[in-house]
Scaffold this motif. Sequence first.
Motif, short mmCIF file in Angstrom:
data_model
loop_
_atom_site.label_atom_id
_atom_site.label_comp_id
_atom_site.label_asym_id
_atom_site.label_seq_id
_atom_site.Cartn_x
_atom_site.Cartn_y
_atom_site.Cartn_z
N LEU A 114 -6.21 1.04 -5.14
CA LEU A 114 -4.95 1.71 -4.83
C LEU A 114 -4.34 2.42 -6.04
CD1 LEU A 114 -3.34 -0.97 -2.50
CD2 LEU A 114 -4.05 1.34 -1.83
N SER A 138 0.91 4.01 -2.96
CA SER A 138 0.35 5.33 -2.64
C SER A 138 1.39 6.43 -2.53
CB SER A 138 -0.47 5.26 -1.35
OG SER A 138 0.36 4.92 -0.27
N GLU A 164 0.84 -1.21 0.00
CA GLU A 164 0.00 0.00 0.00
C GLU A 164 0.87 1.26 0.00
OE1 GLU A 164 -2.49 -0.39 3.44
OE2 GLU A 164 -3.53 -2.13 2.61
#
Length: 182
Positions: free
Chosen positions: A70, A30, A26
Amino acid sequence: MQRQPNGTYEEVLALACEMNVWRTVETLLSSSKTINEAAADGRLRVVGALLDVSSGAVQLMGQHPSLAELVKSTPSGDVVRTAEDAPVPAAEAAAMLYAGNLRYASGKGGYNQFSGDQKLLCKLCESGQNPVSVIIGCADSRAPIEMLFDMRPGDLFVLRNAGRLERPPPRMGPAWGSERSS
């Protein structure tokens, strides 16, 4: 603990490791524009995996369960320094300032331009400071320190002085307060 309320130590540890792998994926997707874009258009396949150090076996976990979500929002690619970052060694900081000033002096400044991304601005406000260097400069508006060194917000702690900086006069005789007046 919610997923394994009665789990053994090994089961809870395995779950924690799995969660850490997903959190790392993640964070990559990100925070890295390059990785996010490559994963979104299929040039890069990001998968989770666990390595059993004792046996050397690798357990592939596959793609992140929320990969499609995502990659929908591409990060700006900008990075700001905050208190969460490690200190920069003095030699590296000096090299950054020197390189930035060379870019500025050669007319190629702006390499470290900041997009003004709201998430990064919030991070600057909420995560504290950890600048690369402290600069004491003139209060002259014609000398924008961040531009002279081609640095971004959060990289420098700038102190400005409106008067001349001079060395104090040498002390004559004993230091003040060390001798009682008669």
